[in-house]
Design a protein around this motif. Structure first.
Motif, PDB file in Angstrom:
ATOM      1  N   SER A   1      28.381 -93.175 -75.191  1.00  0.00           N
ATOM      2  CA  SER A   1      27.407 -94.295 -75.278  1.00  0.00           C
ATOM      3  C   SER A   1      28.055 -95.641 -75.571  1.00  0.00           C
ATOM      4  O   SER A   1      27.571 -96.409 -76.396  1.00  0.00           O
ATOM      5  CB  SER A   1      26.342 -93.999 -76.347  1.00  0.00           C
ATOM      6  OG  SER A   1      25.755 -92.754 -76.110  1.00  0.00           O
TER       7      SER A   1
ATOM      8  N   VAL B   1      29.127 -99.205 -70.238  1.00  0.00           N
ATOM      9  CA  VAL B   1      28.688 -98.467 -69.038  1.00  0.00           C
ATOM     10  C   VAL B   1      29.030 -96.980 -69.129  1.00  0.00           C
ATOM     11  O   VAL B   1      28.616 -96.192 -68.290  1.00  0.00           O
ATOM     12  CB  VAL B   1      29.333 -99.047 -67.745  1.00  0.00           C
ATOM     13  CG1 VAL B   1      28.860-100.446 -67.490  1.00  0.00           C
ATOM     14  CG2 VAL B   1      30.843 -98.977 -67.801  1.00  0.00           C
TER      15      VAL B   1
ATOM     16  N   GLU C   1      28.598 -93.423 -70.372  1.00  0.00           N
ATOM     17  CA  GLU C   1      27.617 -92.571 -71.052  1.00  0.00           C
ATOM     18  C   GLU C   1      28.332 -91.497 -71.869  1.00  0.00           C
ATOM     19  O   GLU C   1      28.054 -91.291 -73.037  1.00  0.00           O
ATOM     20  CB  GLU C   1      26.698 -91.926 -70.001  1.00  0.00           C
ATOM     21  CG  GLU C   1      25.576 -91.121 -70.626  1.00  0.00           C
ATOM     22  CD  GLU C   1      24.646 -90.548 -69.562  1.00  0.00           C
ATOM     23  OE1 GLU C   1      23.526 -90.226 -69.924  1.00  0.00           O
ATOM     24  OE2 GLU C   1      25.037 -90.428 -68.392  1.00  0.00           O
TER      25      GLU C   1
ATOM     26  N   ARG D   1      25.547 -98.550 -75.922  1.00  0.00           N
ATOM     27  CA  ARG D   1      24.786 -98.408 -74.686  1.00  0.00           C
ATOM     28  C   ARG D   1      23.307 -98.602 -74.905  1.00  0.00           C
ATOM     29  O   ARG D   1      22.760 -98.128 -75.894  1.00  0.00           O
ATOM     30  CB  ARG D   1      25.036 -96.985 -74.158  1.00  0.00           C
ATOM     31  CG  ARG D   1      25.077 -96.969 -72.713  1.00  0.00           C
ATOM     32  CD  ARG D   1      25.194 -95.654 -72.080  1.00  0.00           C
ATOM     33  NE  ARG D   1      24.204 -95.601 -71.023  1.00  0.00           N
ATOM     34  CZ  ARG D   1      24.078 -96.511 -70.101  1.00  0.00           C
ATOM     35  NH1 ARG D   1      24.876 -97.532 -70.076  1.00  0.00           N
ATOM     36  NH2 ARG D   1      23.152 -96.442 -69.193  1.00  0.00           N
ATOM     37  N   GLN D   2      22.660 -99.333 -74.007  1.00  0.00           N
ATOM     38  CA  GLN D   2      21.227 -99.610 -74.155  1.00  0.00           C
ATOM     39  C   GLN D   2      20.437 -98.296 -74.239  1.00  0.00           C
ATOM     40  O   GLN D   2      20.691 -97.348 -73.490  1.00  0.00           O
ATOM     41  CB  GLN D   2      20.726-100.417 -72.952  1.00  0.00           C
ATOM     42  CG  GLN D   2      19.680-101.426 -73.381  1.00  0.00           C
ATOM     43  CD  GLN D   2      19.415-102.444 -72.263  1.00  0.00           C
ATOM     44  OE1 GLN D   2      20.103-102.456 -71.274  1.00  0.00           O
ATOM     45  NE2 GLN D   2      18.415-103.274 -72.438  1.00  0.00           N
TER      46      GLN D   2
ATOM     47  N   ALA E   1      27.342 -95.706 -80.705  1.00  0.00           N
ATOM     48  CA  ALA E   1      28.464 -95.343 -79.828  1.00  0.00           C
ATOM     49  C   ALA E   1      29.489 -94.615 -80.691  1.00  0.00           C
ATOM     50  O   ALA E   1      29.715 -94.983 -81.842  1.00  0.00           O
ATOM     51  CB  ALA E   1      29.094 -96.598 -79.231  1.00  0.00           C
TER      52      ALA E   1
ATOM     53  N   LEU F   1      26.181 -95.731 -64.154  1.00  0.00           N
ATOM     54  CA  LEU F   1      26.798 -95.246 -65.395  1.00  0.00           C
ATOM     55  C   LEU F   1      28.123 -94.565 -65.087  1.00  0.00           C
ATOM     56  O   LEU F   1      28.363 -94.105 -63.986  1.00  0.00           O
ATOM     57  CB  LEU F   1      25.904 -94.201 -66.078  1.00  0.00           C
ATOM     58  CG  LEU F   1      24.528 -94.631 -66.548  1.00  0.00           C
ATOM     59  CD1 LEU F   1      23.861 -93.466 -67.250  1.00  0.00           C
ATOM     60  CD2 LEU F   1      24.627 -95.809 -67.486  1.00  0.00           C
TER      61      LEU F   1
END
Length: 572
Positions: A18, A21, A23, A65-66, A71, A527
């Motif tokens: 996270s 970009v 994931e 990450r949105q 993270a 992603l």
């Protein structure tokens, strides 16, 4: 291909969750030269950001990450013994010659660091991070512009050992401090001699002993309470041996009752044994109390003498004692009293002593001078070699007229103020990118791309002497193309024989030199997930290098060109 070297660390793995970009991704790193390639925006630089977080860089909640709360980035490093010790001293834990550093950043801006599973801090990690990884990115200010770094690099290149010089320097500094303190003391010598003489006389008269004050106070407390002690002990003995109601007799009755059933039950026998033991202990106490009582008597003369002695010692302590803790102050007073005569001797012959010490300082300074000048000479010789070798490397990197210069400023060797713990030299790195240009401070004349290439040239030349195990280069190839790009790749490959090298690049000519090639891709939804960081080899490499050359990985011509490039590098 490079191999894991004794005495240097290496990055084994990085796990990212996270972050920007990315994931979710686990990336394994091998020894030798590893390149990270991929389309712009695919997340290559995010790998560098992740590593920066692991190494203690400032965290930013915007990196999360949105849609995610936090993270998490984890890096695993193989570490040699010396570095393992440094990490342990910083509060981390090393297991099986590896350390795992984990960093969590939340959207609320909170950051958590674990080193080997133990809670730590970014500052603690920063203290040893520079020994793990050297990151060269255009955005980061180069370490070469920091004070003292140029000298450290030159000394490592030259293999200089400063230990003997530093020993002499420290001895000389101590001697100077000693002379200075003695001169200060001599200015107040008469007053001090008078005070010390008083202390010495008082000390000789009283001859205090260690722990004496505590013993006196205890005996005074006892002698001052003889009647009270007598009454308490007599009453206690009365209860022990009273004809009508004797505690010992009652306990003896209990013992007889228990003896009647002895041998009938082991559990009860054990209890009975414990009871008998306790009874014997109580009888001993009764005997001890009787003995104590027979010796307990008032002694008014002794009491008075002790009071006088206590008063004399307290008076001595009040006048010459230091500190608020009475016992500690008394013990320190004993030390001061014993050394008073020596101090008087020092101060009395002070002028002569200063002359003697100054002669010793002179001998030490001559030795320091010899060692300092010897260091300067070696730095001068090796500075010229390093300048020539790095200039040669830099000129192969698309800067044919560049000059790299180690500039040495030597202070006046006759002046004691010129000497520092590292000698009498100041070392600077100067640079000129053009023919006939005056070399100036590197950070004033080199662009970001030039600075990266100078760093690369320097690292290649002194890599063997460097303790760093992993180098990471981002955009080292900025503003370079064609033949010069192949030379950048060649030098990165050369550096990877001495250390692990990881390069983020857009240039096929650099990527072609890799021992290990990682490609970062974005999936359909934008992603980077687990499957989007892949190690490629053989045909996969040819396709990726074709994409880097022309943007068309399917183009037959680009693939042929890629094959040619890989063949050139292989043969080189």
């Amino acid at each position: 291909m490079g191999s894991k070297r004794i005495g240097k660390s290496s990055l084994e793995e990085i796990s990212i969750r996270s972050l920007g970009v990315i994931e979710s991704s686990n990336i394994e790193f091998k020894p030798g030269l590893t390149v990270l390639t991929g389309e712009t925006g695919a997340g290559k630089t995010m790998v560098l950001t992740a590593l920066g977080l692991v190494l203690g860089n400032k965290s930013d909640s915007d990196l999360v990450r949105q849609g995610q709360e936090r993270a998490i980035v984890t890096g695993k490093f193989a570490v040699p013994k010396e570095l393992a010790q440094q990490i342990s001293e910083a509060g981390g834990e090393v297991e099986d010659e590896s350390v795992v550093i984990s960093r969590t950043v939340s959207t609320a801006g909170k950051s958590r660091v674990l080193v080997g599973g133990i809670v730590s801090s970014a500052a603690a990690v920063s203290s040893f991070a520079s020994s793990l990884v050297e990151i060269h990115a255009q955005s980061s200010s180069s370490k070469l512009t920091k004070a003292g770094v140029a000298r450290d690099l030159l000394d490592r290149f030259a293999g200089l050992d400063l230990e003997n010089y530093q020993d002499t320097f420290e001895q000389y500094q101590q001697m100077k401090r000693r002379i200075s303190e003695l001169k200060d003391q001599l200015s107040q010598a008469d007053r001090q001699i008078a005070e010390l003489s008083e202390l010495a006389d008082e000390f000789a008269r009283l001859s205090p002993k260690s722990g004496e004050l505590v013993e006196i106070e205890n005996e005074i407390a006892k002698l001052g309470s003889v009647e009270l002690l007598n009454q308490a002990v007599s009453s206690a003995l009365n209860l022990f041996e009273n004809e009508d109601l004797s505690a010992v007799n009652l306990l003896q009755q209990i013992r007889k009752n228990l003896d009647q059933v002895n041998g009938k039950d082991k559990q009860l026998d054990q209890i009975s044994e414990r009871f008998t033991e306790s009874l014997l202990n109580l009888q001993d106490i009764s005997s001890d109390l009787t003995s104590y009582l027979s010796q307990l008597e008032a002694d008014p003369n002794r009491f008075e003498k002790l009071q006088d002695r206590k008063s004399s010692l307290n008076s001595l302590l009040k006048r010459y004692g230091k500190g608020s803790d009475k016992e500690v102050a008394f013990e320190q007073l004993l030390l001061d009293g014993k050394s008073a005569k020596e101090k008087i001797a020092d101060l009395s012959g002070g002028d002569q002593r200063i002359i003697e010490l100054e002669k010793e300082a002179e001998i030490l300074f001559k030795k320091l001078q010899e060692q300092g000048l010897s260091l300067s000479k070696l730095r001068n010789e090796n500075g010229a070699k390093l300048s020539a070798q790095v200039t040669e490397e830099v000129r192969s990197l698309s800067m044919p007229n560049a000059s790299f210069v180690i500039d040495q400023i030597v202070s006046d060797s006759k002046s004691p103020n010129s000497y520092t713990s590292t000698g009498i030299d100041e070392i600077f790195i100067l640079f000129s990118a053009h023919s006939g240009g005056t070399p100036l401070a590197l950070n004033k004349v080199a662009s970001g791309g030039e600075l990266s290439r100078v760093m690369l040239a320097l690292e290649v030349v002194i890599a063997e002497a460097e303790p760093i195990g992993t180098y990471i280069f981002d955009e080292v190839d900025a503003g370079v193309g064609g033949k010069a790009a192949i030379e950048v790749g060649r030098r990165l490959a050369k550096l990877s024989k001495s250390a692990q090298v990881i390069v983020i690049t857009h240039l096929a000519q650099v990527a072609a030199w890799a021992d290990n090639h990682l490609v970062v891709k974005k999936s359909e939804n934008g992603l980077v997930t687990q499957s989007d960081v892949m190690e490629v080899s053989a045909n996969g490499r040819k396709i990726e290098i074709a994409r880097m050359l022309s943007g068309q990985e399917d183009s037959q011509t680009a693939q042929e060109h890629a094959g040619e490039l890989l063949a050139i590098v292989k043969n080189a």
